[in-house]
Design a protein around this motif. Sequence first.
Motif, PDB file in Angstrom:
ATOM      1  N   PRO A  81       0.798  -1.233   0.000  1.00 33.01           N
ATOM      2  CA  PRO A  81       0.000   0.000   0.000  1.00 33.01           C
ATOM      3  C   PRO A  81       0.827   1.278   0.000  1.00 33.01           C
ATOM      4  N   THR A  82       1.920   1.312   0.764  1.00 36.29           N
ATOM      5  CA  THR A  82       2.747   2.516   0.802  1.00 36.29           C
ATOM      6  C   THR A  82       3.381   2.779  -0.557  1.00 36.29           C
ATOM      7  N   GLN A  83       3.842   1.733  -1.216  1.00 40.24           N
ATOM      8  CA  GLN A  83       4.436   1.905  -2.546  1.00 40.24           C
ATOM      9  C   GLN A  83       3.419   2.478  -3.523  1.00 40.24           C
ATOM     10  N   SER A  84       2.186   1.975  -3.472  1.00 39.50           N
ATOM     11  CA  SER A  84       1.170   2.479  -4.393  1.00 39.50           C
ATOM     12  C   SER A  84       0.838   3.932  -4.097  1.00 39.50           C
ATOM     13  N   GLU A  85       0.798   4.314  -2.815  1.00 41.30           N
ATOM     14  CA  GLU A  85       0.503   5.695  -2.459  1.00 41.30           C
ATOM     15  C   GLU A  85       1.615   6.637  -2.900  1.00 41.30           C
ATOM     16  N   ILE A  86       2.858   6.170  -2.839  1.00 44.62           N
ATOM     17  CA  ILE A  86       3.986   6.988  -3.315  1.00 44.62           C
ATOM     18  C   ILE A  86       3.833   7.253  -4.812  1.00 44.62           C
ATOM     19  N   LEU A  87       3.528   6.221  -5.578  1.00 47.97           N
ATOM     20  CA  LEU A  87       3.364   6.389  -7.018  1.00 47.97           C
ATOM     21  C   LEU A  87       2.230   7.368  -7.335  1.00 47.97           C
ATOM     22  N   LEU A  88       1.107   7.233  -6.637  1.00 48.64           N
ATOM     23  CA  LEU A  88      -0.029   8.106  -6.888  1.00 48.64           C
ATOM     24  C   LEU A  88       0.276   9.544  -6.484  1.00 48.64           C
ATOM     25  N   TYR A  89       0.980   9.706  -5.380  1.00 49.98           N
ATOM     26  CA  TYR A  89       1.340  11.058  -4.929  1.00 49.98           C
ATOM     27  C   TYR A  89       2.237  11.747  -5.950  1.00 49.98           C
ATOM     28  N   LEU A  90       3.262  11.056  -6.423  1.00 47.93           N
ATOM     29  CA  LEU A  90       4.191  11.659  -7.386  1.00 47.93           C
ATOM     30  C   LEU A  90       3.512  11.898  -8.735  1.00 47.93           C
ATOM     31  N   ALA A  91       2.542  11.056  -9.083  1.00 49.55           N
ATOM     32  CA  ALA A  91       1.800  11.276 -10.328  1.00 49.55           C
ATOM     33  C   ALA A  91       0.993  12.566 -10.248  1.00 49.55           C
ATOM     34  N   ARG A  92       0.475  12.890  -9.034  1.00 54.30           N
ATOM     35  CA  ARG A  92      -0.289  14.129  -8.855  1.00 54.30           C
ATOM     36  C   ARG A  92       0.619  15.344  -8.714  1.00 54.30           C
ATOM     37  N   ARG A  93       1.654  15.208  -7.902  1.00 58.00           N
ATOM     38  CA  ARG A  93       2.446  16.358  -7.495  1.00 58.00           C
ATOM     39  C   ARG A  93       3.701  16.586  -8.321  1.00 58.00           C
ATOM     40  N   GLY A  94       4.185  15.553  -9.003  1.00 59.86           N
ATOM     41  CA  GLY A  94       5.448  15.687  -9.709  1.00 59.86           C
ATOM     42  C   GLY A  94       6.619  15.432  -8.779  1.00 59.86           C
ATOM     43  N   PRO A  95       7.863  15.636  -9.257  1.00 58.14           N
ATOM     44  CA  PRO A  95       9.054  15.356  -8.447  1.00 58.14           C
ATOM     45  C   PRO A  95       8.980  16.037  -7.081  1.00 58.14           C
ATOM     46  N   SER A  96       9.281  15.288  -6.026  1.00 58.34           N
ATOM     47  CA  SER A  96       9.141  15.799  -4.665  1.00 58.34           C
ATOM     48  C   SER A  96      10.244  15.241  -3.777  1.00 58.34           C
ATOM     49  N   ARG A  97      10.585  16.000  -2.755  1.00 61.16           N
ATOM     50  CA  ARG A  97      11.547  15.508  -1.767  1.00 61.16           C
ATOM     51  C   ARG A  97      10.912  14.424  -0.902  1.00 61.16           C
ATOM     52  N   SER A  98      11.761  13.547  -0.395  1.00 59.85           N
ATOM     53  CA  SER A  98      11.276  12.431   0.424  1.00 59.85           C
ATOM     54  C   SER A  98      10.504  12.917   1.639  1.00 59.85           C
TER      55      SER A  98
END
Length: 207
Positions: A34-51
């Motif tokens: 679940p965490t991996q999928s949320e990371i992918l979805l977050y970056l798809a919405r927000r673009g490149p981001s700091r950890s």
Amino acid sequence: MTDAPSHILFALGQIATCRRALSWQHAHALHLNPTQSEILLYLARRGPSRSAAVAEALGVSGGSLTDSVHALVAKQLLRRQPDPADQRAHRLDLTEEGRNLADRLRDAPNALSAAVAELPPGEQGQMLRLLTGLIRGLQERQAIPAQRMCVSCRHFRPHVHEDAARPHHCSFVNAAFGDASLRLDCGEHEAAQPDESAANWQRFKAA
């Protein structure tokens, strides 16, 4: 007299439980946790981001995020790149394969998305107005990170058009829009000054 707040919280809890279960099912089907999928979805919405920004937004620890990031990099779904604002830091970004997988996660059909889609457009708009207010209240109480919502954006002009279906205006795209098009996480969001944001909110809420 009914206890409306408790019923509302119960309903939100039921919806959250359903969404969480569906997200886990979709993630598992694509060999993700679940965490991996949320990371992918977050970056798809927000673009490149700091950890750190990703961890804060997802409400996970730095260690948990690091483990998931390592796994996504190993799967060639994610890459690290230098941060243009600080060469000592790095940002997380999706690879092409990672973006394709995020699209599959986001667009996967499920009962919850179908139920929301069945609501008439007017009710969808009303729901977005209510959710906008709820999220803003949580932000004011510092219970969640600041969201990139229309109502806090310097491009947002609430209720400036006479068209009841499209009363708001976005100066970024120079277009009128209605409540059903309100965004809770916009990639073009630019934070308004506090006094401007407060004035916009009062105008939005009062109409």
